[in-house]
Design an enzyme around this catalytic site. Structure first.
Site, PDB file in Angstrom:
ATOM      1  N   ARG A  65       4.330   5.132 -10.271  1.00  8.85           N
ATOM      2  CA  ARG A  65       3.990   6.527  -9.932  1.00  8.85           C
ATOM      3  C   ARG A  65       5.117   7.474 -10.383  1.00  8.85           C
ATOM      4  O   ARG A  65       5.476   8.420  -9.666  1.00  8.85           O
ATOM      5  CB  ARG A  65       3.778   6.684  -8.423  1.00  8.85           C
ATOM      6  N   SER A  68      -3.813   8.434  -2.051  1.00  7.91           N
ATOM      7  CA  SER A  68      -2.636   7.935  -1.316  1.00  7.91           C
ATOM      8  C   SER A  68      -1.680   9.095  -1.080  1.00  7.91           C
ATOM      9  O   SER A  68      -1.244   9.728  -2.040  1.00  7.91           O
ATOM     10  CB  SER A  68      -1.889   6.886  -2.139  1.00  7.91           C
ATOM     11  N   GLU A 120       3.786  10.767  -1.952  1.00  8.20           N
ATOM     12  CA  GLU A 120       3.372  10.600  -3.346  1.00  8.20           C
ATOM     13  C   GLU A 120       2.773  11.908  -3.865  1.00  8.20           C
ATOM     14  O   GLU A 120       2.886  12.260  -5.028  1.00  8.20           O
ATOM     15  CB  GLU A 120       2.335   9.470  -3.413  1.00  8.20           C
TER      16      GLU A 120
HETATM   17  N1  EPU Z   1      -3.479  -2.058   4.440  1.00  9.63           N
HETATM   18  C1  EPU Z   1      -3.639  -2.080   5.803  1.00  9.63           C
HETATM   19  N2  EPU Z   1      -4.270  -1.027   6.419  1.00  9.63           N
HETATM   20  C2  EPU Z   1      -4.741   0.043   5.733  1.00  9.63           C
HETATM   21  C3  EPU Z   1      -4.567   0.070   4.329  1.00  9.63           C
HETATM   22  C4  EPU Z   1      -3.928  -0.978   3.701  1.00  9.63           C
HETATM   23  O1  EPU Z   1      -3.227  -3.028   6.462  1.00  9.63           O
HETATM   24  O2  EPU Z   1      -5.279   0.951   6.365  1.00  9.63           O
HETATM   25  C5  EPU Z   1      -2.776  -3.165   3.763  1.00  9.63           C
HETATM   26  C6  EPU Z   1      -3.598  -4.399   3.525  1.00  9.63           C
HETATM   27  O3  EPU Z   1      -2.724  -5.482   3.685  1.00  9.63           O
HETATM   28  C7  EPU Z   1      -3.984  -4.316   2.067  1.00  9.63           C
HETATM   29  C8  EPU Z   1      -2.748  -3.655   1.484  1.00  9.63           C
HETATM   30  O4  EPU Z   1      -2.336  -2.751   2.495  1.00  9.63           O
HETATM   31  O5  EPU Z   1      -4.202  -5.584   1.553  1.00  9.63           O
HETATM   32  C9  EPU Z   1      -2.994  -2.926   0.190  1.00  9.63           C
HETATM   33  O6  EPU Z   1      -4.052  -1.986   0.342  1.00  9.63           O
HETATM   34  P1  EPU Z   1      -4.902  -1.496  -0.917  1.00  9.63           P
HETATM   35  O7  EPU Z   1      -5.338  -2.659  -1.730  1.00  9.63           O
HETATM   36  O8  EPU Z   1      -5.942  -0.548  -0.429  1.00  9.63           O
HETATM   37  O9  EPU Z   1      -3.839  -0.755  -1.820  1.00  9.63           O
HETATM   38  P2  EPU Z   1      -2.668   0.237  -1.465  1.00  9.63           P
HETATM   39  O10 EPU Z   1      -1.370  -0.439  -1.753  1.00  9.63           O
HETATM   40  O11 EPU Z   1      -2.849   0.797  -0.115  1.00  9.63           O
HETATM   41  C10 EPU Z   1      -2.484   1.210  -3.905  1.00  9.63           C
HETATM   42  C11 EPU Z   1      -2.446   2.556  -4.555  1.00  9.63           C
HETATM   43  C12 EPU Z   1      -3.845   3.137  -4.666  1.00  9.63           C
HETATM   44  C13 EPU Z   1      -4.691   2.181  -5.493  1.00  9.63           C
HETATM   45  C14 EPU Z   1      -4.692   0.801  -4.806  1.00  9.63           C
HETATM   46  C15 EPU Z   1      -5.379  -0.244  -5.647  1.00  9.63           C
HETATM   47  C16 EPU Z   1      -0.274   3.500  -4.045  1.00  9.63           C
HETATM   48  C17 EPU Z   1       0.490   4.509  -3.278  1.00  9.63           C
HETATM   49  N3  EPU Z   1      -1.580   3.445  -3.807  1.00  9.63           N
HETATM   50  O12 EPU Z   1      -2.934   1.397  -2.561  1.00  9.63           O
HETATM   51  O13 EPU Z   1      -3.732   4.366  -5.386  1.00  9.63           O
HETATM   52  O14 EPU Z   1      -6.019   2.646  -5.619  1.00  9.63           O
HETATM   53  O15 EPU Z   1      -3.323   0.338  -4.623  1.00  9.63           O
HETATM   54  O16 EPU Z   1      -4.584  -0.519  -6.773  1.00  9.63           O
HETATM   55  O17 EPU Z   1       0.306   2.792  -4.861  1.00  9.63           O
HETATM   56  C18 EPU Z   1      -3.571   6.730  -5.243  1.00  9.63           C
HETATM   57  O18 EPU Z   1      -2.512   6.630  -5.861  1.00  9.63           O
HETATM   58  O19 EPU Z   1      -4.013   7.849  -4.852  1.00  9.63           O
HETATM   59  C19 EPU Z   1      -4.306   5.521  -4.898  1.00  9.63           C
HETATM   60  C20 EPU Z   1      -5.425   5.549  -4.173  1.00  9.63           C
END
Ligand code: EPU
Length: 338
Positions: free
Chosen positions: A160, A237, A333
């Protein structure tokens, strides 16, 4: 060129925050942009408004580069170079590549925003980042009107992050990007992200998926987890996933056995901010017009009536509460526009 005074930005930011621009310019070709560049100016350049929080009215020129166009500029048997103008809607571009059967953007489906903003934070999702397919970025210097091209290596891409957020912050307008995409026999399918595998399994796709199938899976996952900004105010995010030292992680693991993590290097670990916020009890919580989304704690929502300050204050409370529970300082972010 279109020009407006005292122009409402409410429909031009996905939080739906009310904020007025003292002067607003929409450029319809590159010459109008070049003509407006001047050493005395310090404009705010608005993209799709999907990654900003407007904290006040904007008492300077707001520029919107609204030139569209997608063109194959070079091709050989295995790849194409595609130039895309900055005013194109990112997801429209992804759909075009799927229709043409050009591979590379399928994991980045349904990301809100415009093409010109994509390199600034190196948009990424489901195992792919823009840097993986970006050839170069064409820019205009806001003060001199001179063009400059950044090839992938000189964009200093990170998670990012890019040169456009650091050394070259507020220096250029990105007018177009050139992507290197694969032709059908050369697609590199990335279905490593757990959730994609699950959707493909549910759809009983047991062979290597096509880029169309990957994009459909990504669209399904995003639609189920992330609120549609046309219906619920949000900017995806709100926080970055923090990267911490392994030593801190080992200590945390002693107190919080289930802490989620992804390895980054021998010394660093990435923790999903969504997990931290969720575990700190914020998921689904609302204060006034602002809330923490019930399906993904990383997303802050507004009912369309919240001011930028209310959303900012809510995010500060989340940061403080995560810090006091885990000793981890979350970083926003979304860009704060003062
Ligand atoms: N999780 C929770 N509770 C929640 C959300 C997430 O426990 O409410 C935990 C779970 O363990 C889950 C892990 O977080 O397995 C990861 O969650 P997710 O796969 O939804 O991905 P993220 O790390 O929360 C990132 C990006 C997203 C992108 C997704 C998929 C960032 C800041 N965010 O989210 O990007 O779509 O991975 O690659 O890196 C964005 O930048 O606006 C965005 C949506």
């Amino acid at each position: 060129m279109k020009y407006f005074e005292n122009y409402s930005l409410k429909d031009l930011n996905t939080f739906g925050v009310e904020s007025f621009a003292s002067s607003f310019y929409s450029f319809e070709n590159v010459y109008e942009l070049i003509d407006s560049c001047h050493p005395s100016k310090d404009p705010f350049v608005l993209g799709g408004g999907s990654n900003i929080l407007l904290l006040n009215d904007i008492d300077k020129e707001v520029w919107s580069y609204d030139v569209k166009g997608i063109e194959v500029i070079k091709e050989n048997s295995d790849h194409v170079l595609v130039e895309v103008q900055g005013g194109e809607v990112w997801h429209d571009l992804v759909l075009w590549t799927i229709d043409e059967n050009f591979g590379g953007l399928e994991n980045l489906a349904l990301i809100p925003g415009k093409v010109g903003a994509a390199p600034i934070q190196n948009i990424g999702a489901y195992g792919v980042e823009l840097k993986d397919v970006l050839h170069c970025v064409h820019c205009i210097n806001r003060k001199t009107g001179l063009p400059l091209t950044f090839f992938n290596d000189s964009c200093e891409f990170g998670y990012r992050d890019s040169i456009f957020k650091r050394k070259c912050k507020d220096t250029f307008v990105i007018t177009s990007i050139v992507l290197k995409l694969s032709k059908p026999d050369y697609h590199i399918i990335n279905d490593t992200y757990g959730a994609i595998g699950k959707v493909l399994e549910e759809k009983k796709i047991n062979r290597t998926p096509t880029i169309k199938e990957i994009s459909k899976a990504v669209i399904d996952i995003r639609s189920s987890k992330l609120p549609d900004p046309n219906k619920i105010g949000n900017a995806g995010s709100f926080f970055k996933n923090p990267i911490i030292d392994v030593s801190q992680f080992v200590l945390l693991k002693k107190s919080f056995e289930n802490i989620a993590s992804y390895p980054v290097s021998d010394k660093k670990v990435k923790i999903p901010a969504g997990w931290l916020i969720d575990q700190a009890g914020w998921k689904g919580k609302r204060i006034g017009h602002v809330g923490c989304y019930e399906n993904q704690a990383l997303v802050i929502t507004s009912d369309g009536k919240a001011s930028g300050k209310e959303i900012f204050d809510f995010s500060t409370q989340v940061i403080n509460s995560v810090y006091s529970k885990y000793g981890i300082q979350l970083e926003r972010e979304v860009n704060m526009v003062k």
